[in-house]
Design an enzyme around this catalytic site. Sequence first.
Site, PDB file in Angstrom:
ATOM      1  N   LYS A 107       1.553  -0.773   0.508  1.00 44.69           N
ATOM      2  CA  LYS A 107       0.620  -1.795   0.897  1.00 44.69           C
ATOM      3  C   LYS A 107       0.177  -2.870   0.016  1.00 44.69           C
ATOM      4  O   LYS A 107       0.146  -4.020   0.419  1.00 44.69           O
ATOM      5  CB  LYS A 107      -0.719  -0.986   1.288  1.00 44.69           C
ATOM      6  CG  LYS A 107      -0.781  -0.010   2.199  1.00 44.69           C
ATOM      7  CD  LYS A 107      -2.126   0.640   2.236  1.00 44.69           C
ATOM      8  CE  LYS A 107      -2.236   1.592   3.442  1.00 44.69           C
ATOM      9  NZ  LYS A 107      -3.378   2.436   3.576  1.00 44.69           N
ATOM     10  N   ASP A 141      -8.187  -0.873   6.996  1.00 48.04           N
ATOM     11  CA  ASP A 141      -8.558   0.346   6.502  1.00 48.04           C
ATOM     12  C   ASP A 141     -10.163   0.544   6.409  1.00 48.04           C
ATOM     13  O   ASP A 141     -10.708   1.427   6.832  1.00 48.04           O
ATOM     14  CB  ASP A 141      -8.079   0.867   5.247  1.00 48.04           C
ATOM     15  CG  ASP A 141      -6.522   1.268   5.531  1.00 48.04           C
ATOM     16  OD1 ASP A 141      -6.179   1.770   6.393  1.00 48.04           O
ATOM     17  OD2 ASP A 141      -6.051   1.337   4.313  1.00 48.04           O
TER      18      ASP A 141
END
Length: 276
Positions: free
Chosen positions: A66, A102
């Site tokens: 990420k 997220d």
Amino acid sequence: MTDRYAVVGNPIGHSRSPAIHARFAAQTGHDIRYEALLAPLDGFEQTVREFAAAGGRGLNVTVPFKERAYALADSRSPRAEAAGAANTLVFDAAGIHADNTDGVGLVRDLGQRHRLPLAGASVLLLGAGGAASGVVGPLLAAGVGALCIVNRTAIRAQALAARFADPRVSAAGYDALAEVPPSRAIVVNATSAGLADAALPVPAGVLRSARFAYDMVYGAQPTAFLRQAAAAGCPAMADGLGMLVEQAAESFRIWRGVLPDTEPVYQALREALGGR
Ligand code: NAP
């Protein structure tokens, strides 16, 4: 023409993202193909560029890439900037655009599926890694009243808190929980301890007086953290399956312009997981 998307990670065989996006596509009538891509640890950037060059429209990015996805991008959304990490990439004429869904996934799961009012709430966030980084900004934007980041390596919690310069955010090590235990908190486990089935050094009193325990990890059976919360007498809890579906829905919205109905997909995944 069928538009191509994928989730890229290492490992990737466990990913439920292809099944989730196939359901979103069927529900919305969008013609997409969504695969799972294993990128070598030293070849993430090349994997992304090759996928884009072959006509791919977007990627989800998972562990451990990420931060590298964030660094690779030509432009970044404010929520990716706040997280310093990206789980969603969009490819267009302007290059690679990075976003992070997220946090909005967690906020929607807590607020909508589990009906927890976040405005004014006290949140105890366990962990200071990529997942924790992604949710701090959206939790603050949802209006939480206090957010305490607790991490095994306390200096990482302090560094994460410092990035936000918000008086509602504090940081500590686990030892501080025994000294000043938060009460009525929503306790969010954003550590990876549960992947090794390990308990966390959270005093039972903190979990007993908590309002809700949430584990970003999910599974057929209650996770180690949720078992720990239940044993301490925590009144309500949930695992991270809902967050997984909500973050995926937000990625789908970014790519396709429509937010799918997540509830039937969540229920189908829960059933497929079995257990309980
Ligand atoms: P990460 O960047 O590797 O961070 C791991 C975190 O866990 C660090 O804060 C680390 O503390 C802590 N930790 C690991 N083992 C521990 C232990 N035994 N005791 C106490 N703390 C421990 O991982 P991540 O990307 O943040 O992911 C964390 C978890 O969230 C993963 O399990 C991932 O699957 C899950 N997740 C779920 C979703 C969802 O949609 N449901 C989305 C994102 C992530 P130190 O800093 O001290 O090492």
